[in-house]
Design a protein around this motif. Sequence first.
Motif, PDB file in Angstrom:
ATOM      1  N   GLN A  27       1.054  -0.828  -0.287  1.00 43.92           N
ATOM      2  CA  GLN A  27       0.593  -0.223  -0.103  1.00 43.92           C
ATOM      3  C   GLN A  27       0.898   1.501  -0.275  1.00 43.92           C
ATOM      4  OE1 GLN A  27      -0.529  -3.004   2.648  1.00 43.92           O
ATOM      5  NE2 GLN A  27      -1.770  -3.429   1.792  1.00 43.92           N
ATOM      6  N   ALA A  28       1.763   0.829   0.274  1.00 42.04           N
ATOM      7  CA  ALA A  28       2.921   2.137   0.752  1.00 42.04           C
ATOM      8  C   ALA A  28       3.724   2.153  -0.185  1.00 42.04           C
ATOM      9  CB  ALA A  28       3.999   2.250   1.289  1.00 42.04           C
ATOM     10  N   PHE A  29       3.841   1.834  -1.428  1.00 42.05           N
ATOM     11  CA  PHE A  29       4.426   1.685  -2.775  1.00 42.05           C
ATOM     12  C   PHE A  29       3.824   2.937  -4.103  1.00 42.05           C
ATOM     13  CE2 PHE A  29       5.122   0.992  -7.959  1.00 42.05           C
ATOM     14  CZ  PHE A  29       6.448   0.766  -7.674  1.00 42.05           C
ATOM     15  N   PRO A  30       2.347   3.286  -4.104  1.00 45.00           N
ATOM     16  CA  PRO A  30       1.710   3.838  -5.106  1.00 45.00           C
ATOM     17  C   PRO A  30       2.556   5.244  -4.242  1.00 45.00           C
ATOM     18  CG  PRO A  30       0.251   2.684  -3.833  1.00 45.00           C
ATOM     19  CD  PRO A  30       1.854   2.230  -3.457  1.00 45.00           C
ATOM     20  N   LEU A  31       2.040   5.531  -3.173  1.00 49.30           N
ATOM     21  CA  LEU A  31       2.570   7.044  -1.898  1.00 49.30           C
ATOM     22  C   LEU A  31       4.013   7.044  -2.774  1.00 49.30           C
ATOM     23  CD1 LEU A  31      -0.082   5.580   0.961  1.00 49.30           C
ATOM     24  CD2 LEU A  31      -0.450   6.944  -1.064  1.00 49.30           C
ATOM     25  N   LEU A  32       4.426   5.897  -2.428  1.00 44.10           N
ATOM     26  CA  LEU A  32       6.691   6.443  -2.287  1.00 44.10           C
ATOM     27  C   LEU A  32       6.623   6.871  -3.772  1.00 44.10           C
ATOM     28  CD1 LEU A  32       9.082   6.213  -1.807  1.00 44.10           C
ATOM     29  CD2 LEU A  32       8.830   3.812  -2.516  1.00 44.10           C
ATOM     30  N   ALA A  33       5.293   6.778  -4.426  1.00 40.05           N
ATOM     31  CA  ALA A  33       5.555   6.440  -6.282  1.00 40.05           C
ATOM     32  C   ALA A  33       5.592   8.406  -6.622  1.00 40.05           C
ATOM     33  CB  ALA A  33       5.296   5.728  -6.511  1.00 40.05           C
ATOM     34  N   THR A  34       4.007   8.597  -5.747  1.00 42.18           N
ATOM     35  CA  THR A  34       3.609   9.682  -5.888  1.00 42.18           C
ATOM     36  C   THR A  34       4.528  11.235  -5.141  1.00 42.18           C
ATOM     37  OG1 THR A  34       1.741   9.131  -4.084  1.00 42.18           O
ATOM     38  CG2 THR A  34       1.398   9.145  -6.516  1.00 42.18           C
ATOM     39  N   THR A  35       4.610  10.866  -3.539  1.00 44.33           N
ATOM     40  CA  THR A  35       4.446  11.621  -2.960  1.00 44.33           C
ATOM     41  C   THR A  35       6.200  12.034  -2.690  1.00 44.33           C
ATOM     42  OG1 THR A  35       5.165  10.494  -1.210  1.00 44.33           O
ATOM     43  CG2 THR A  35       2.803  10.797  -1.623  1.00 44.33           C
ATOM     44  N   GLU A  36       7.011  11.578  -3.376  1.00 44.08           N
ATOM     45  CA  GLU A  36       8.450  11.433  -3.242  1.00 44.08           C
ATOM     46  C   GLU A  36       9.004  11.359  -4.626  1.00 44.08           C
ATOM     47  OE1 GLU A  36      11.215   9.358  -0.360  1.00 44.08           O
ATOM     48  OE2 GLU A  36       9.196   9.476   1.567  1.00 44.08           O
ATOM     49  N   ILE A  37       8.237  10.714  -5.558  1.00 50.99           N
ATOM     50  CA  ILE A  37       9.252  10.601  -7.047  1.00 50.99           C
ATOM     51  C   ILE A  37       8.231  11.399  -7.941  1.00 50.99           C
ATOM     52  CG2 ILE A  37       9.931   8.581  -8.501  1.00 50.99           C
ATOM     53  CD1 ILE A  37      11.106   8.670  -6.445  1.00 50.99           C
ATOM     54  N   GLY A  38       7.095  12.029  -7.605  1.00 48.69           N
ATOM     55  CA  GLY A  38       6.531  12.411  -8.600  1.00 48.69           C
ATOM     56  C   GLY A  38       5.315  11.781  -9.523  1.00 48.69           C
ATOM     57  N   ALA A  39       4.458  10.504  -9.065  1.00 48.00           N
ATOM     58  CA  ALA A  39       3.841   9.446 -10.046  1.00 48.00           C
ATOM     59  C   ALA A  39       3.243  10.601 -10.055  1.00 48.00           C
ATOM     60  CB  ALA A  39       4.299   8.295  -9.569  1.00 48.00           C
ATOM     61  N   THR A  40       2.256  10.768 -11.766  1.00 48.16           N
ATOM     62  CA  THR A  40       1.132  10.339 -11.307  1.00 48.16           C
ATOM     63  C   THR A  40       0.142   9.297 -11.357  1.00 48.16           C
ATOM     64  OG1 THR A  40       0.841  10.283 -14.713  1.00 48.16           O
ATOM     65  CG2 THR A  40       1.655  12.833 -13.594  1.00 48.16           C
ATOM     66  N   TYR A  41      -1.522   9.341 -11.905  1.00 51.14           N
ATOM     67  CA  TYR A  41      -1.289   8.203 -12.077  1.00 51.14           C
ATOM     68  C   TYR A  41      -1.481   7.541 -12.830  1.00 51.14           C
ATOM     69  CZ  TYR A  41      -5.268   8.972  -8.655  1.00 51.14           C
ATOM     70  OH  TYR A  41      -6.145   9.368  -7.558  1.00 51.14           O
ATOM     71  N   GLN A  42      -1.179   8.067 -14.143  1.00 54.30           N
ATOM     72  CA  GLN A  42      -0.855   6.784 -15.740  1.00 54.30           C
ATOM     73  C   GLN A  42       0.376   6.636 -15.348  1.00 54.30           C
ATOM     74  OE1 GLN A  42      -1.190   8.918 -18.830  1.00 54.30           O
ATOM     75  NE2 GLN A  42       0.694   7.965 -20.673  1.00 54.30           N
ATOM     76  N   ASP A  43       1.481   7.209 -14.693  1.00 55.20           N
ATOM     77  CA  ASP A  43       2.588   5.831 -13.757  1.00 55.20           C
ATOM     78  C   ASP A  43       2.396   5.073 -13.259  1.00 55.20           C
ATOM     79  OD1 ASP A  43       4.223   7.825 -15.261  1.00 55.20           O
ATOM     80  OD2 ASP A  43       4.813   9.558 -14.031  1.00 55.20           O
ATOM     81  N   LEU A  44       1.430   5.206 -12.063  1.00 52.04           N
ATOM     82  CA  LEU A  44       1.359   4.394 -10.690  1.00 52.04           C
ATOM     83  C   LEU A  44       0.353   3.097 -12.091  1.00 52.04           C
ATOM     84  CD1 LEU A  44      -0.996   5.972  -8.352  1.00 52.04           C
ATOM     85  CD2 LEU A  44       1.800   5.340  -7.915  1.00 52.04           C
ATOM     86  N   GLY A  45      -0.618   3.047 -13.187  1.00 58.37           N
ATOM     87  CA  GLY A  45      -1.251   2.434 -14.189  1.00 58.37           C
ATOM     88  C   GLY A  45      -0.041   1.117 -14.492  1.00 58.37           C
ATOM     89  N   ASN A  46       1.534   2.173 -14.939  1.00 64.45           N
ATOM     90  CA  ASN A  46       2.077   2.120 -15.903  1.00 64.45           C
ATOM     91  C   ASN A  46       3.365   1.355 -14.454  1.00 64.45           C
ATOM     92  OD1 ASN A  46       1.756   2.590 -18.219  1.00 64.45           O
ATOM     93  ND2 ASN A  46       2.969   4.744 -18.270  1.00 64.45           N
ATOM     94  N   LEU A  47       3.549   1.226 -13.499  1.00 61.62           N
ATOM     95  CA  LEU A  47       4.056   0.557 -12.110  1.00 61.62           C
ATOM     96  C   LEU A  47       3.437  -0.397 -12.576  1.00 61.62           C
ATOM     97  CD1 LEU A  47       4.809   3.277 -10.666  1.00 61.62           C
ATOM     98  CD2 LEU A  47       6.807   2.335 -11.592  1.00 61.62           C
ATOM     99  N   GLY A  48       2.285  -0.732 -11.904  1.00 63.29           N
ATOM    100  CA  GLY A  48       1.270  -1.426 -11.681  1.00 63.29           C
ATOM    101  C   GLY A  48       1.294  -2.521 -12.703  1.00 63.29           C
ATOM    102  N   THR A  49       1.571  -2.063 -14.003  1.00 59.13           N
ATOM    103  CA  THR A  49       1.990  -3.009 -15.281  1.00 59.13           C
ATOM    104  C   THR A  49       2.330  -3.832 -15.602  1.00 59.13           C
ATOM    105  OG1 THR A  49      -0.058  -1.800 -16.297  1.00 59.13           O
ATOM    106  CG2 THR A  49       1.075  -3.106 -17.520  1.00 59.13           C
ATOM    107  N   ALA A  50       3.553  -3.412 -14.950  1.00 57.67           N
ATOM    108  CA  ALA A  50       4.951  -3.644 -14.970  1.00 57.67           C
ATOM    109  C   ALA A  50       4.844  -5.004 -13.903  1.00 57.67           C
ATOM    110  CB  ALA A  50       6.153  -3.043 -14.729  1.00 57.67           C
ATOM    111  N   LYS A  51       4.967  -4.596 -13.127  1.00 55.22           N
ATOM    112  CA  LYS A  51       4.322  -5.874 -12.023  1.00 55.22           C
ATOM    113  C   LYS A  51       3.613  -6.598 -11.965  1.00 55.22           C
ATOM    114  CE  LYS A  51       3.665  -6.205  -6.991  1.00 55.22           C
ATOM    115  NZ  LYS A  51       3.596  -5.538  -5.696  1.00 55.22           N
ATOM    116  N   PHE A  52       2.978  -6.336 -12.441  1.00 53.07           N
ATOM    117  CA  PHE A  52       1.874  -7.588 -12.929  1.00 53.07           C
ATOM    118  C   PHE A  52       2.078  -8.435 -14.716  1.00 53.07           C
ATOM    119  CE2 PHE A  52      -0.941  -5.444  -9.804  1.00 53.07           C
ATOM    120  CZ  PHE A  52      -0.283  -5.923  -8.723  1.00 53.07           C
ATOM    121  N   LEU A  53       2.604  -7.680 -15.322  1.00 51.38           N
ATOM    122  CA  LEU A  53       2.835  -8.369 -16.543  1.00 51.38           C
ATOM    123  C   LEU A  53       3.482  -9.493 -16.375  1.00 51.38           C
ATOM    124  CD1 LEU A  53       1.860  -7.734 -20.096  1.00 51.38           C
ATOM    125  CD2 LEU A  53       4.137  -6.393 -19.841  1.00 51.38           C
TER     126      LEU A  53
END
Length: 391
Positions: A27-53
């Motif tokens: 649960q912390a991963f998307p929060l880390l990505a958005t708050t410290e890396i500056g990821a957008t919702y689209q980036d979160l989608g890509n990160l999730g896709t990378a993990k599950f692909l």
Amino acid sequence: MLRMRRLPIVIFIIIATLGVSIGIQAQAFPLLATTEIGATYQDLGNLGTAKFLPYVIIPIFIGILLDRINNVYLLILGILLRVIPLFMISISTSVFEMIIWQLIMGSSHSFLWPAGESLLSTDVRRRKKYIAHMILVFVGGMMVGPLLGALVLEVSDGDLRLLFQISGVIMTMSIILTYWTRHTRPTKRHTSYDLKSLTKIFRFPVVLSLLVLSTALFGLLFTIHPAFLNEQGIDISAILVLYAIYGVSRMLSMLLVPRLHNHAPIALTTCAVMITVALAIFIVDTSYFYVVIAMVLLGVGISIIYPMCLEAILSRTHRRIHNKIIGSFASMVGIGWVLGPLTGGYVANAFGSIAPYWLFLIIGAIVSCMSLLLHKKQDTSKLLDTASDGH
């Protein structure tokens, strides 16, 4: 030598460790990505896709390998492929870096989970119970993980990166546990590369629809959803508590699975309806109380669908191709996991953070209707068969 009757215990402990490891940081991963890396919702989608692909493609080949090499080796490889990315994500500074490590972590699950299921399936008589227990200890670990994560955040003043390091340390313990499986030699069946057997799973379209819906929502829950909740004003610690509640509901619902197998059609339909209601709640009211209710509904619905779908398919296919079916089933799970964050991320980025919930609400309603129609059709067939027997 480890006796086969003791092997399930070791696997259960490894899977529980996996659950705790995931629960601490997922649960912390998307929060880390958005708050410290500056990821957008689209980036979160890509990160999730990378993990599950990887879980879409690799399990198909794992299903073949399970018949040819010691499954324990695949289990160990899966653990190793998970430990390294956890530490590397904790020091990542860009979305690209995180995508690379997510890909490797996704590959890990592709080896670990099917190997565990295959090892537990060697005892046909206890297979149903073992797989249910495997999921039970996994969700139990995922229930404990968020609570530990919330505690770590309180002590470390909200250090999200520390969660990944602790998760990696916990997962390393699983490598030690595999020492007791090193001499295990499960029976290997040197079957041919019959790719047609991999497609047998498509004889169950409604079951697969339910599976993909539930796994897509699972993917959404661990990629987009925490950021959505945070956007609604729920802080990080409260989000972790929500996922602990979600874990409790999953664990308790798993206890019901053995009792529901004789009522699979109505149980699966009910689960689809519960998922749909949960999505409606997220759309209508995101106050903490109602979010808790929605998370519980999702926990129960998603948890029951997975093992019942797997058993429904395995019980209707020849044991000779079960490992290939497990591989194909895992790939279908991966497809759901990819579709959730991929569609959720892009839809949220284009139409707003609430849009994915509308999309899956509509899909959930359609799948619920399909499941209900199938249930009625099966009941009608039984009545006709009974009438024919009477004549």
